[in-house]
Design a protein around this motif. Sequence first.
Motif, short mmCIF file in Angstrom:
data_model
loop_
_atom_site.label_atom_id
_atom_site.label_comp_id
_atom_site.label_asym_id
_atom_site.label_seq_id
_atom_site.Cartn_x
_atom_site.Cartn_y
_atom_site.Cartn_z
N PHE A 1 89.21 44.36 45.20
CA PHE A 1 88.02 44.02 44.20
C PHE A 1 88.42 43.20 43.21
O PHE A 1 89.67 43.02 42.56
N ASN A 2 87.75 42.11 43.07
CA ASN A 2 87.78 40.92 42.09
C ASN A 2 88.69 40.22 42.34
O ASN A 2 89.38 39.48 41.36
N LYS A 3 89.50 39.83 43.59
CA LYS A 3 90.46 39.21 44.12
C LYS A 3 90.11 38.04 44.67
O LYS A 3 88.99 38.17 45.44
N ASP A 4 90.45 36.69 44.85
CA ASP A 4 90.32 35.75 45.68
C ASP A 4 91.36 35.36 46.63
O ASP A 4 91.28 34.43 47.23
N VAL A 5 92.29 36.42 46.83
CA VAL A 5 93.30 36.22 48.07
C VAL A 5 93.26 37.49 48.88
O VAL A 5 93.10 38.81 48.43
N PRO A 6 93.19 37.21 50.07
CA PRO A 6 92.93 38.10 51.12
C PRO A 6 93.93 39.51 50.96
O PRO A 6 95.23 39.34 50.42
N LEU B 1 82.98 33.87 42.38
CA LEU B 1 83.93 34.68 43.33
C LEU B 1 83.84 34.37 44.56
O LEU B 1 84.97 34.01 45.24
N ALA B 2 82.87 34.30 45.08
CA ALA B 2 82.64 34.43 46.45
C ALA B 2 82.98 32.90 46.98
O ALA B 2 83.81 32.44 48.19
N ASN C 1 87.25 28.79 49.42
CA ASN C 1 88.05 27.91 49.11
C ASN C 1 89.54 28.32 49.30
O ASN C 1 90.39 27.53 49.67
N THR C 2 89.89 29.70 49.08
CA THR C 2 91.24 30.31 49.33
C THR C 2 91.33 30.05 50.89
O THR C 2 92.53 29.53 51.34
N MET C 3 90.23 30.29 51.82
CA MET C 3 90.50 30.41 53.06
C MET C 3 90.38 28.93 53.73
O MET C 3 91.30 28.56 54.57
N LYS D 1 84.53 40.02 51.36
CA LYS D 1 84.93 39.50 52.37
C LYS D 1 84.45 38.10 52.64
O LYS D 1 83.61 37.31 52.04
N VAL D 2 85.12 37.11 53.49
CA VAL D 2 84.55 36.11 53.89
C VAL D 2 84.60 35.88 55.53
O VAL D 2 85.70 36.48 56.14
N VAL D 3 83.59 35.47 55.98
CA VAL D 3 83.29 35.53 57.32
C VAL D 3 83.40 34.07 58.06
O VAL D 3 82.78 33.21 57.53
#
Length: 279
Positions: A29-34, A73-74, A79-81, A116-118
């Motif tokens: 929740f509310n994180k941008d790191v997996p 956030l998405a 960008n993290t990925m 998630k990121v797909v």
Amino acid sequence: MMRNYLLCLFYLFSVTVFSQNKLEVFFDFNKDVPNELSQIKINQWVLEHKNAEIIRVLGYCDSVDDSEYNKELAMRRINTMITFFKDNAVKISDKVELKAFGKDFDYSKNQSENRKVVVFYTEVEVIIPKDVTVESDFQLTQLSTLVAEEKSTLASKFDKAKKGDLIRINNISFYFNSEKVMQQSEPILEELYQIMVANPKLRIEIHGHICCNPNPNDTKLSYRRALVILKYLTKKGIPVNRMNFKGYGSNDPIYRLPERNEKERAANRRVEILIVAKQ
């Protein structure tokens, strides 16, 4: 003679297929790191998909907060990925599509499934008929093999080094965007510890380096990774006054950025040990 025959069979009867696949990476929740499970998953994915090319990356959030914040956030998750793929030399298409969703998509009732990121990617698959034998030269070199080779030569490097020399240590791999050393690389740290024990007058400075990142001010990750090596050694009993550490980010590359290939990226992504004192 037999080897050449097998090689001919490989090229004549193998079939190259381009397949499109997807990888789902989940976030807390509310994180941008997996999250932790996804970090393990994507590190394993990198090892198993050397021929992948990223073509589309979609970012999602849960239904908490407003659409504008969720979309931002998405995009951070996307960008993290992208940074992860660049740091790990995964090919990204020049026409890659990046799209962040705020609330304009079909939500799952399970909120954790929406964070998630797909990632969509193509991959070259070489299909070999079952009756064609291919020698092990065609198999990908595993990290554990590289670590074993590095470990076997490390003591010799230190024996030959003198004060002021830099010893490059390859194949110390870390989990995604963290300072946690992957289990396969731990034998190298154990060997470094044994070297410090065997040479009680040896004093060192640990240097962390990363590849791919053109931002000269982004040294935090390399700094933390160098620190975790120092902590590993102190935890096992090496006095802290025998060691120091620095993080250089990508400011001291062996090859100029942007690197041209994986060989150059791997060379820039390294740990070095400066010999401060030796007897």
